[in-house]
Scaffold this motif. Structure first.
Motif, PDB file in Angstrom:
ATOM      1  N   MET A 119       0.810  -1.209   0.000  1.00  0.00           N
ATOM      2  CA  MET A 119       0.000   0.000   0.000  1.00  0.00           C
ATOM      3  C   MET A 119       0.849   1.267   0.000  1.00  0.00           C
ATOM      4  SD  MET A 119      -3.000  -0.950  -0.542  1.00  0.00           S
ATOM      5  CE  MET A 119      -3.769   0.670  -0.361  1.00  0.00           C
ATOM      6  N   LYS A 120       2.081   1.182   0.459  1.00  0.00           N
ATOM      7  CA  LYS A 120       2.993   2.329   0.329  1.00  0.00           C
ATOM      8  C   LYS A 120       3.263   2.605  -1.149  1.00  0.00           C
ATOM      9  CE  LYS A 120       3.991   3.629   4.576  1.00  0.00           C
ATOM     10  NZ  LYS A 120       3.629   4.994   5.062  1.00  0.00           N
ATOM     11  N   VAL A 121       3.465   1.528  -1.922  1.00  0.00           N
ATOM     12  CA  VAL A 121       3.636   1.693  -3.367  1.00  0.00           C
ATOM     13  C   VAL A 121       2.337   2.222  -3.971  1.00  0.00           C
ATOM     14  CG1 VAL A 121       4.229   0.555  -5.543  1.00  0.00           C
ATOM     15  CG2 VAL A 121       5.323  -0.182  -3.409  1.00  0.00           C
ATOM     16  N   TRP A 122       1.216   1.694  -3.519  1.00  0.00           N
ATOM     17  CA  TRP A 122      -0.099   2.130  -4.002  1.00  0.00           C
ATOM     18  C   TRP A 122      -0.251   3.635  -3.824  1.00  0.00           C
ATOM     19  CZ3 TRP A 122      -4.495   4.549  -2.330  1.00  0.00           C
ATOM     20  CH2 TRP A 122      -5.689   4.289  -2.994  1.00  0.00           C
ATOM     21  N   GLU A 123       0.154   4.135  -2.675  1.00  0.00           N
ATOM     22  CA  GLU A 123       0.065   5.575  -2.422  1.00  0.00           C
ATOM     23  C   GLU A 123       0.980   6.356  -3.363  1.00  0.00           C
ATOM     24  OE1 GLU A 123       1.028   5.930   1.710  1.00  0.00           O
ATOM     25  OE2 GLU A 123      -0.735   4.795   2.344  1.00  0.00           O
ATOM     26  N   GLN A 124       2.130   5.775  -3.651  1.00  0.00           N
ATOM     27  CA  GLN A 124       3.117   6.431  -4.511  1.00  0.00           C
ATOM     28  C   GLN A 124       2.595   6.593  -5.938  1.00  0.00           C
ATOM     29  OE1 GLN A 124       6.674   4.075  -4.759  1.00  0.00           O
ATOM     30  NE2 GLN A 124       7.906   5.677  -5.702  1.00  0.00           N
ATOM     31  N   ILE A 125       1.808   5.643  -6.401  1.00  0.00           N
ATOM     32  CA  ILE A 125       1.359   5.644  -7.792  1.00  0.00           C
ATOM     33  C   ILE A 125      -0.098   6.080  -7.938  1.00  0.00           C
ATOM     34  CG2 ILE A 125       2.971   3.797  -8.354  1.00  0.00           C
ATOM     35  CD1 ILE A 125       0.564   1.876  -8.376  1.00  0.00           C
ATOM     36  N   ARG A 126      -0.726   6.416  -6.838  1.00  0.00           N
ATOM     37  CA  ARG A 126      -2.169   6.678  -6.849  1.00  0.00           C
ATOM     38  C   ARG A 126      -2.570   7.724  -7.886  1.00  0.00           C
ATOM     39  NH1 ARG A 126      -5.736   9.091  -1.776  1.00  0.00           N
ATOM     40  NH2 ARG A 126      -7.665   9.444  -2.963  1.00  0.00           N
ATOM     41  N   ARG A 127      -1.908   8.860  -7.910  1.00  0.00           N
ATOM     42  CA  ARG A 127      -2.322   9.935  -8.809  1.00  0.00           C
ATOM     43  C   ARG A 127      -2.158   9.535 -10.272  1.00  0.00           C
ATOM     44  NH1 ARG A 127      -6.136  12.905 -10.164  1.00  0.00           N
ATOM     45  NH2 ARG A 127      -5.582  14.773 -11.355  1.00  0.00           N
ATOM     46  N   PHE A 128      -1.067   8.864 -10.582  1.00  0.00           N
ATOM     47  CA  PHE A 128      -0.828   8.379 -11.931  1.00  0.00           C
ATOM     48  C   PHE A 128      -1.980   7.488 -12.384  1.00  0.00           C
ATOM     49  CE2 PHE A 128       1.084   5.254 -14.876  1.00  0.00           C
ATOM     50  CZ  PHE A 128       1.704   6.088 -15.789  1.00  0.00           C
ATOM     51  N   GLU A 129      -2.384   6.590 -11.513  1.00  0.00           N
ATOM     52  CA  GLU A 129      -3.449   5.656 -11.870  1.00  0.00           C
ATOM     53  C   GLU A 129      -4.818   6.335 -11.893  1.00  0.00           C
ATOM     54  OE1 GLU A 129      -3.045   2.771 -13.080  1.00  0.00           O
ATOM     55  OE2 GLU A 129      -0.915   2.500 -12.691  1.00  0.00           O
ATOM     56  N   GLU A 130      -5.018   7.360 -11.069  1.00  0.00           N
ATOM     57  CA  GLU A 130      -6.267   8.109 -11.132  1.00  0.00           C
ATOM     58  C   GLU A 130      -6.409   8.820 -12.476  1.00  0.00           C
ATOM     59  OE1 GLU A 130      -7.015   9.142  -6.391  1.00  0.00           O
ATOM     60  OE2 GLU A 130      -6.030  10.614  -7.693  1.00  0.00           O
ATOM     61  N   LEU A 131      -5.311   9.350 -12.977  1.00  0.00           N
ATOM     62  CA  LEU A 131      -5.343  10.001 -14.283  1.00  0.00           C
ATOM     63  C   LEU A 131      -5.662   8.989 -15.383  1.00  0.00           C
ATOM     64  CD1 LEU A 131      -2.248  12.339 -13.869  1.00  0.00           C
ATOM     65  CD2 LEU A 131      -4.618  13.101 -14.193  1.00  0.00           C
ATOM     66  N   ARG A 132      -5.122   7.793 -15.269  1.00  0.00           N
ATOM     67  CA  ARG A 132      -5.393   6.757 -16.264  1.00  0.00           C
ATOM     68  C   ARG A 132      -6.852   6.321 -16.232  1.00  0.00           C
ATOM     69  NH1 ARG A 132      -2.065   1.666 -15.881  1.00  0.00           N
ATOM     70  NH2 ARG A 132      -2.757   1.422 -18.025  1.00  0.00           N
ATOM     71  N   ALA A 133      -7.438   6.286 -15.041  1.00  0.00           N
ATOM     72  CA  ALA A 133      -8.800   5.777 -14.880  1.00  0.00           C
ATOM     73  C   ALA A 133      -9.879   6.826 -15.126  1.00  0.00           C
ATOM     74  CB  ALA A 133      -8.964   5.206 -13.474  1.00  0.00           C
ATOM     75  N   ALA A 134      -9.487   8.095 -15.218  1.00  0.00           N
ATOM     76  CA  ALA A 134     -10.474   9.178 -15.343  1.00  0.00           C
ATOM     77  C   ALA A 134     -11.289   9.046 -16.630  1.00  0.00           C
ATOM     78  CB  ALA A 134      -9.757  10.528 -15.321  1.00  0.00           C
ATOM     79  N   HIS A 135     -12.502   9.559 -16.580  1.00  0.00           N
ATOM     80  CA  HIS A 135     -13.388   9.607 -17.762  1.00  0.00           C
ATOM     81  C   HIS A 135     -13.602   8.218 -18.360  1.00  0.00           C
ATOM     82  CE1 HIS A 135     -12.533  13.837 -17.321  1.00  0.00           C
ATOM     83  NE2 HIS A 135     -11.270  13.652 -17.625  1.00  0.00           N
ATOM     84  N   GLY A 136     -13.829   7.237 -17.487  1.00  0.00           N
ATOM     85  CA  GLY A 136     -14.063   5.888 -17.989  1.00  0.00           C
ATOM     86  C   GLY A 136     -12.843   5.277 -18.635  1.00  0.00           C
ATOM     87  N   SER A 137     -11.671   5.554 -18.081  1.00  0.00           N
ATOM     88  CA  SER A 137     -10.385   5.051 -18.605  1.00  0.00           C
ATOM     89  C   SER A 137     -10.062   5.585 -19.991  1.00  0.00           C
ATOM     90  CB  SER A 137     -10.339   3.514 -18.611  1.00  0.00           C
ATOM     91  OG  SER A 137     -10.377   3.009 -17.299  1.00  0.00           O
TER      92      SER A 137
END
Length: 302
Positions: free
Chosen positions: A239-257
Motif C-alpha cells: 500500500m505504500k507503493v499504491w500511495e506512490q502511484i495513486r495519482r498516476f493511476e487516477e489520471l489513467r482511470a479518469a473519464h471511464g479510462s
C-alpha cells in the motif's frame, strides 16, 4: 494434457505482465523504439510480455501491425521472457493470431473479451473453446471484463480445454472476483489482477498471484516493488507503493479510462523514451495534464 505441461507458463502469469506500442511521427509503429522499450523492460527484470494487450492499443492496430508487433517482441525477448500474445476480434482472426503466436514460439495467448454487443455465457465458452482447441500446445488466458459471466462457465471451458490455465480478471469488484475465482476453482487457474496496481492488493488478498500493468512500462522497479511486497504478504508495504502511484493511476482511470494508454505514453514521452502519440479513439492529453504526468514520473526513482 496435464496442467504440469504448462508449469513455465503458469509461473510467468504469477508476475507483472506488460507492454506498450510506440508510434512514429507518421503514425506507423516505431519498431526500433518498440525494441528499445522491450529491452528496458527486460533489463529491468520483467519476464512476461504481452504484445497485443490493451496498453499496446491492440484494437487500433491493423492485422499486419499486430503480427509485426508480436514478431519483434518474440525476437527481442530472445528467450528472456515468456510471451503472452493478445488475440481477439472475430473468431477466425483470433484463431489465426493464436496459430501465428504458436508458430513464432510464444508460450501463451490472452483472449480479449469478445467485443460483440450480444455475448451469451454459453457463447463465451464456445468462442474460447474454439481458440483454445486451435492451439492445444499453448497456455490460454481468457481476459474477463464481463461481470455477468459465472465462474462455473470458466470451469466448463477448462473441462474441455486443459490448456486454459489462467485468467486475467478485470471486473472492478474485489468481492465478485473472490466469488468468481472460487466458483471456477481457485487452485485450478493462475489468477491475474487485470486492473493493474490499484486493484492488485485487494485481488491478491482474494487469491490473485499476478497483475497486469501499464505503469511498469514507465517504472519497472516500482511495479516490481509492489509485486515483491504482495508475494511476501506485506500488504502495508504494497500500500505504500499504491500511495506512490495513486495519482498516476487516477489520471489513467479518469473519464471511464479514456486516457488509460495516453497517460502511459505521456510519461514515457516525458522520460524521452518514445513519442506521446496515440491513435483514436484514444486522445492526446491536454497540456495541463501533460505537466502533471511528467511531474509524477519525475518523482519516481527511475
Amino acid at each position: 494434457m496435464s496442467s504440469v505441461t504448462f508449469e513455465t507458463q503458469r509461473a510467468a502469469l504469477a508476475d507483472v505482465v506488460a507492454i506498450p506500442t510506440p508510434f512514429a511521427e507518421d503514425g506507423t509503429v516505431e519498431q526500433d523504439t518498440h525494441r528499445a522499450l522491450l529491452r528496458r523492460l527486460l533489463d529491468g527484470g520483467i519476464r512476461t510480455l504481452t504484445p497485443g494487450g490493451n496498453t499496446g492499443e491492440c484494437y487500433a492496430l491493423t492485422p499486419l501491425e499486430r503480427r509485426v508487433v508480436t514478431e519483434l517482441t518474440v525476437e527481442e525477448a530472445g528467450g528472456r521472457a515468456v510471451i503472452l500474445v493478445g488475440v481477439g476480434h472475430d473468431l477466425p482472426t483470433a484463431i489465426a493470431s493464436a496459430r501465428h503466436a504458436r508458430d513464432l514460439g510464444a508460450g501463451m495467448v490472452m483472449v480479449h473479451q469478445p467485443v460483440h454487443p450480444c455475448v451469451s455465457a454459453a457463447g463465451w465458452v464456445d468462442h474460447h473453446r474454439a481458440i483454445a482447441e486451435s492451439v492445444p500446445g499453448l497456455g490460454v488466458v481468457p481476459y474477463i471484463r464481463n461481470a455477468q459471466l459465472p465462474g462455473a462457465r470458466l470451469a466448463e471451458l477448462a473441462d474441455h480445454c486443459p490448456n486454459v490455465i489462467g485468467v486475467k480478471y478485470a471486473v472492478p469488484d474485489a468481492a465478485r472476483f473472490a466469488a468468481f475465482a472460487r466458483d471456477a476453482g481457485l487452485d485450478r487457474f493462475v489468477w491475474v489482477a487485470g486492473l493493474a496496481e490499484p486493484y492488485a492488493p485487494s485481488y491478491f488478498s482474494a487469491g490473485a498471484t499476478g497483475f497486469t500493468s501499464g505503469l511498469v512500462n514507465v517504472a519497472p522497479a516500482v511495479s516490481l516493488n509492489m509485486m515483491e511486497a504482495l508475494r511476501s504478504g506485506d500488504y502495508p508495504a504494497a500500500m505504500k507503493v499504491w500511495e506512490q502511484i495513486r495519482r498516476f493511476e487516477e489520471l489513467r482511470a479518469a473519464h471511464g479510462s479514456a486516457d488509460n494508454v495516453t497517460v502511459v505514453k505521456e510519461a514515457l514521452a516525458a522520460l524521452g523514451l518514445c513519442r506521446r502519440d496515440v491513435r483514436p479513439p484514444s486522445r492526446p492529453l491536454p497540456e495541463h495534464e501533460r505537466a502533471e504526468v511528467a511531474a509524477v514520473a519525475a518523482g519516481w526513482s527511475l
